[in-house]
Write a protein that holds these residues in place. Sequence first.
Motif, PDB file in Angstrom:
ATOM      1  N   MET A  64       2.049  -8.493  -0.223  1.00 40.19           N
ATOM      2  CA  MET A  64       1.957  -7.430   0.759  1.00 40.19           C
ATOM      3  C   MET A  64       0.712  -6.609   0.448  1.00 40.19           C
ATOM      4  N   SER A  65      -0.014  -6.302   1.474  1.00 38.42           N
ATOM      5  CA  SER A  65      -1.236  -5.521   1.289  1.00 38.42           C
ATOM      6  C   SER A  65      -0.897  -4.052   1.051  1.00 38.42           C
ATOM      7  N   GLU A  66      -1.825  -3.356   0.399  1.00 46.36           N
ATOM      8  CA  GLU A  66      -1.623  -1.927   0.151  1.00 46.36           C
ATOM      9  C   GLU A  66      -1.527  -1.155   1.454  1.00 46.36           C
ATOM     10  N   THR A  67      -2.269  -1.590   2.467  1.00 48.14           N
ATOM     11  CA  THR A  67      -2.233  -0.924   3.772  1.00 48.14           C
ATOM     12  C   THR A  67      -0.844  -1.046   4.391  1.00 48.14           C
ATOM     13  N   HIS A  68      -0.267  -2.258   4.352  1.00 50.28           N
ATOM     14  CA  HIS A  68       1.070  -2.479   4.910  1.00 50.28           C
ATOM     15  C   HIS A  68       2.102  -1.669   4.139  1.00 50.28           C
ATOM     16  N   LEU A  69       1.986  -1.666   2.816  1.00 53.40           N
ATOM     17  CA  LEU A  69       2.909  -0.886   1.995  1.00 53.40           C
ATOM     18  C   LEU A  69       2.794   0.595   2.333  1.00 53.40           C
ATOM     19  N   ALA A  70       1.586   1.090   2.458  1.00 53.96           N
ATOM     20  CA  ALA A  70       1.376   2.506   2.794  1.00 53.96           C
ATOM     21  C   ALA A  70       1.993   2.840   4.145  1.00 53.96           C
ATOM     22  N   GLU A  71       1.813   1.964   5.126  1.00 53.77           N
ATOM     23  CA  GLU A  71       2.380   2.201   6.454  1.00 53.77           C
ATOM     24  C   GLU A  71       3.903   2.203   6.417  1.00 53.77           C
ATOM     25  N   LEU A  72       4.476   1.273   5.685  1.00 53.92           N
ATOM     26  CA  LEU A  72       5.924   1.195   5.565  1.00 53.92           C
ATOM     27  C   LEU A  72       6.483   2.459   4.913  1.00 53.92           C
ATOM     28  N   LEU A  73       5.862   2.880   3.833  1.00 50.39           N
ATOM     29  CA  LEU A  73       6.305   4.095   3.149  1.00 50.39           C
ATOM     30  C   LEU A  73       6.165   5.314   4.063  1.00 50.39           C
ATOM     31  N   ARG A  74       5.026   5.428   4.736  1.00 46.28           N
ATOM     32  CA  ARG A  74       4.777   6.558   5.639  1.00 46.28           C
ATOM     33  C   ARG A  74       5.817   6.608   6.758  1.00 46.28           C
ATOM     34  N   SER A  75       6.204   5.451   7.259  1.00 46.20           N
ATOM     35  CA  SER A  75       7.186   5.402   8.348  1.00 46.20           C
ATOM     36  C   SER A  75       8.553   5.916   7.891  1.00 46.20           C
ATOM     37  N   ARG A  76       8.767   5.931   6.579  1.00 47.38           N
ATOM     38  CA  ARG A  76      10.019   6.440   6.005  1.00 47.38           C
ATOM     39  C   ARG A  76       9.855   7.837   5.423  1.00 47.38           C
ATOM     40  N   GLY A  77       8.701   8.462   5.684  1.00 47.37           N
ATOM     41  CA  GLY A  77       8.459   9.806   5.179  1.00 47.37           C
ATOM     42  C   GLY A  77       8.094   9.848   3.708  1.00 47.37           C
ATOM     43  N   LEU A  78       7.636   8.712   3.182  1.00 50.16           N
ATOM     44  CA  LEU A  78       7.260   8.610   1.771  1.00 50.16           C
ATOM     45  C   LEU A  78       5.764   8.369   1.669  1.00 50.16           C
ATOM     46  N   ARG A  79       5.238   8.563   0.476  1.00 47.52           N
ATOM     47  CA  ARG A  79       3.814   8.305   0.310  1.00 47.52           C
ATOM     48  C   ARG A  79       3.597   7.175  -0.694  1.00 47.52           C
ATOM     49  N   LEU A  80       2.444   6.586  -0.586  1.00 49.52           N
ATOM     50  CA  LEU A  80       2.064   5.499  -1.483  1.00 49.52           C
ATOM     51  C   LEU A  80       1.538   6.106  -2.769  1.00 49.52           C
ATOM     52  N   THR A  81       2.198   5.788  -3.869  1.00 51.90           N
ATOM     53  CA  THR A  81       1.743   6.275  -5.173  1.00 51.90           C
ATOM     54  C   THR A  81       1.228   5.099  -5.992  1.00 51.90           C
ATOM     55  N   ALA A  82       0.448   5.417  -6.990  1.00 54.81           N
ATOM     56  CA  ALA A  82      -0.073   4.367  -7.877  1.00 54.81           C
ATOM     57  C   ALA A  82       1.077   3.627  -8.557  1.00 54.81           C
ATOM     58  N   GLN A  83       2.124   4.365  -8.953  1.00 52.92           N
ATOM     59  CA  GLN A  83       3.256   3.728  -9.629  1.00 52.92           C
ATOM     60  C   GLN A  83       3.946   2.723  -8.707  1.00 52.92           C
ATOM     61  N   ARG A  84       4.125   3.083  -7.448  1.00 52.41           N
ATOM     62  CA  ARG A  84       4.781   2.169  -6.511  1.00 52.41           C
ATOM     63  C   ARG A  84       3.946   0.906  -6.321  1.00 52.41           C
ATOM     64  N   GLN A  85       2.642   1.076  -6.207  1.00 53.54           N
ATOM     65  CA  GLN A  85       1.748  -0.075  -6.080  1.00 53.54           C
ATOM     66  C   GLN A  85       1.841  -0.967  -7.316  1.00 53.54           C
ATOM     67  N   LEU A  86       1.807  -0.354  -8.491  1.00 55.50           N
ATOM     68  CA  LEU A  86       1.825  -1.119  -9.737  1.00 55.50           C
ATOM     69  C   LEU A  86       3.137  -1.869  -9.930  1.00 55.50           C
ATOM     70  N   VAL A  87       4.250  -1.224  -9.582  1.00 53.23           N
ATOM     71  CA  VAL A  87       5.550  -1.875  -9.742  1.00 53.23           C
ATOM     72  C   VAL A  87       5.656  -3.076  -8.802  1.00 53.23           C
ATOM     73  N   LEU A  88       5.281  -2.892  -7.547  1.00 48.38           N
ATOM     74  CA  LEU A  88       5.343  -3.995  -6.590  1.00 48.38           C
ATOM     75  C   LEU A  88       4.423  -5.139  -7.017  1.00 48.38           C
ATOM     76  N   ARG A  89       3.233  -4.816  -7.474  1.00 46.47           N
ATOM     77  CA  ARG A  89       2.298  -5.844  -7.939  1.00 46.47           C
ATOM     78  C   ARG A  89       2.881  -6.586  -9.145  1.00 46.47           C
ATOM     79  N   ALA A  90       3.506  -5.856 -10.071  1.00 50.15           N
ATOM     80  CA  ALA A  90       4.090  -6.488 -11.262  1.00 50.15           C
ATOM     81  C   ALA A  90       5.204  -7.451 -10.877  1.00 50.15           C
ATOM     82  N   VAL A  91       6.057  -7.066  -9.935  1.00 52.99           N
ATOM     83  CA  VAL A  91       7.138  -7.954  -9.493  1.00 52.99           C
ATOM     84  C   VAL A  91       6.540  -9.226  -8.900  1.00 52.99           C
ATOM     85  N   HIS A  92       5.527  -9.088  -8.066  1.00 49.87           N
ATOM     86  CA  HIS A  92       4.883 -10.262  -7.466  1.00 49.87           C
ATOM     87  C   HIS A  92       4.241 -11.135  -8.545  1.00 49.87           C
TER      88      HIS A  92
END
Length: 140
Positions: free
Chosen positions: A1-29
């Motif tokens: 999943m791209s960072e842009t898609h992740l950011a949009e998904l989070l924003r649509s839920r009233g959340l923001r994209l943080t470095a930790q969220r990016q790092l955790v998702l990348r680590a799982v992948h």
Amino acid sequence: MSETHLAELLRSRGLRLTAQRQLVLRAVHDLGHATPEQVHAAVREVASGVNITTIYRTLELLERLGLVRHTHLSHGSPTYHAADDDQHVHLVCRSCGRVGDMDPELLRPLADRLCAERGFRVDIGHVALFGVCGECGERT
């Protein structure tokens, strides 16, 4: 999943994209199948200040968002993998601990029979078969 898609998904839920969220998702992948502790170790290589509580909370959030799934492969922590992976059966080696995947269609006849005879619907994505992998079997 791209960072842009992740950011949009989070924003649509009233959340923001943080470095930790990016790092955790990348680590799982990157790890394929990983416990929160393994994700924590991978994230700490990049961001040493991230604590295990943040990892657990982030994994729970990512699962609610449909980005990761978990399964229980032992009595310990759940194991997470990317939700965009095809559904699969987990093969867990009791000797080396390696986790492999198997096409769930191999279990379809059993799942269909359980449904027909008992009304039981198997969640194949959460099935784990334990045994000894080919490499460990050759050593014995």
